[in-house]
Design an enzyme around this catalytic site. Structure first.
Site, PDB file in Angstrom:
ATOM      1  CB  CYS A   1      -1.103  -0.065   1.078  1.00  0.00           C
ATOM      2  SG  CYS A   1      -2.463   0.962   0.850  1.00  0.00           S
TER       3      CYS A   1
ATOM      4  CG  HIS B   1      -3.286  -3.254   3.421  1.00  0.00           C
ATOM      5  ND1 HIS B   1      -2.307  -3.143   3.981  1.00  0.00           N
ATOM      6  CD2 HIS B   1      -3.840  -2.369   2.842  1.00  0.00           C
ATOM      7  CE1 HIS B   1      -2.241  -1.639   4.128  1.00  0.00           C
ATOM      8  NE2 HIS B   1      -3.013  -1.118   3.460  1.00  0.00           N
TER       9      HIS B   1
ATOM     10  CD  GLU C   1      -1.504  -6.271   5.394  1.00  0.00           C
ATOM     11  OE1 GLU C   1      -1.805  -5.097   5.717  1.00  0.00           O
ATOM     12  OE2 GLU C   1      -1.153  -6.255   4.219  1.00  0.00           O
TER      13      GLU C   1
END
Length: 235
Positions: free
Chosen positions: A111, A214, A216
């Protein structure tokens, strides 16, 4: 030995969690690294420690956060009112990224971290997507981040496309800026339906890749595959 992966922190002034200035990082960054086989360690913003950090770690993740890169660093004459600066963080991360790439250390930008990597390589940014992209998508989604906000098309032949094993993937979206011009040696590896650049990579490096979303949050199998590929490059 599982590789040590340095992850940059975000920073906040006093208020909210603490009455004193504090660092911040969501746990899922560390969990994604650990699940992929790496050992996460967190990197405070001490520019005089950059060489020591880089001697310790085998890979670098530049995280996202509530910040923007100073437009002056990519030659902009004006700053959009939506831009929020954290000069100490940016100075530290620029030195860290440049030092890592000089060593051909694997780098993953996430990001705002992707944007920082692009600026470190001489690229520029769109300062505020709603102002600059007519008819653009909602890149700051209101839905929770574990849900997709839109799809991105992956560039055929890119490292990211090979990692994902497909032509398009769903991603979350939590950004008001994006890459305008890619940095030296980079190619675009992902594009949103409205034409906004969503990912870059450097073919000439062992592993230098950035994504605007993102991963994750593990929205799709491609997100976990990206972390695995990054950790494998760090071995």
């Amino acid at each position: 030995m599982n590789p040590l992966i340095g992850i940059t922190l975000d920073s906040e002034e006093a208020g909210g969690y603490s009455k004193s200035p504090w660092y911040a990082l969501r746990k899922n960054y560390c969990e994604a690294v650990r699940t992929a086989g790496g050992v996460p360690i967190l990197l405070p913003h001490h520019a005089d420690c950059v060489d020591r950090y880089l001697a310790l770690i085998q890979g670098l993740i530049v995280s996202g956060g509530a910040f923007d890169v100073d437009p002056a660093l990519f030659g902009a004459a004006e700053r959009h009112e939506a831009v929020v600066l954290k000069p100490g963080r940016t100075t530290f991360e620029l030195a860290l990224v440049r030092g890592a790439l000089e060593r051909d250390m694997p780098v993953l930008g996430i990001c705002g971290g992707e944007q920082l990597v692009n600026v470190a390589l001489g690229g520029s940014l769109i300062q505020h997507i709603p102002h600059a992209v007519a008819g653009g998508l909602e890149h700051e989604q209101t839905a929770p981040r574990h849900l997709p906000g839109h799809e991105v098309a992956l560039t055929p032949g890119s490292k990211l496309a090979a990692i994902a094993g497909c032509a398009a993937i769903p991603v979350n979206s939590s950004h008001h800026q994006a890459i305008r011009e890619v940095g030296a040696g980079c190619i675009v590896n992902a594009i949103a339906p409205d034409g906004v650049i969503e990912g870059i990579e450097m073919p000439g490096k062992r592993f230098c890749l950035g994504v605007q979303w993102h991963p994750e949050y593990n929205v799709s199998p491609a997100d976990a595959a990206l972390f695995r590929a990054f950790i494998e490059a760090c071995r």
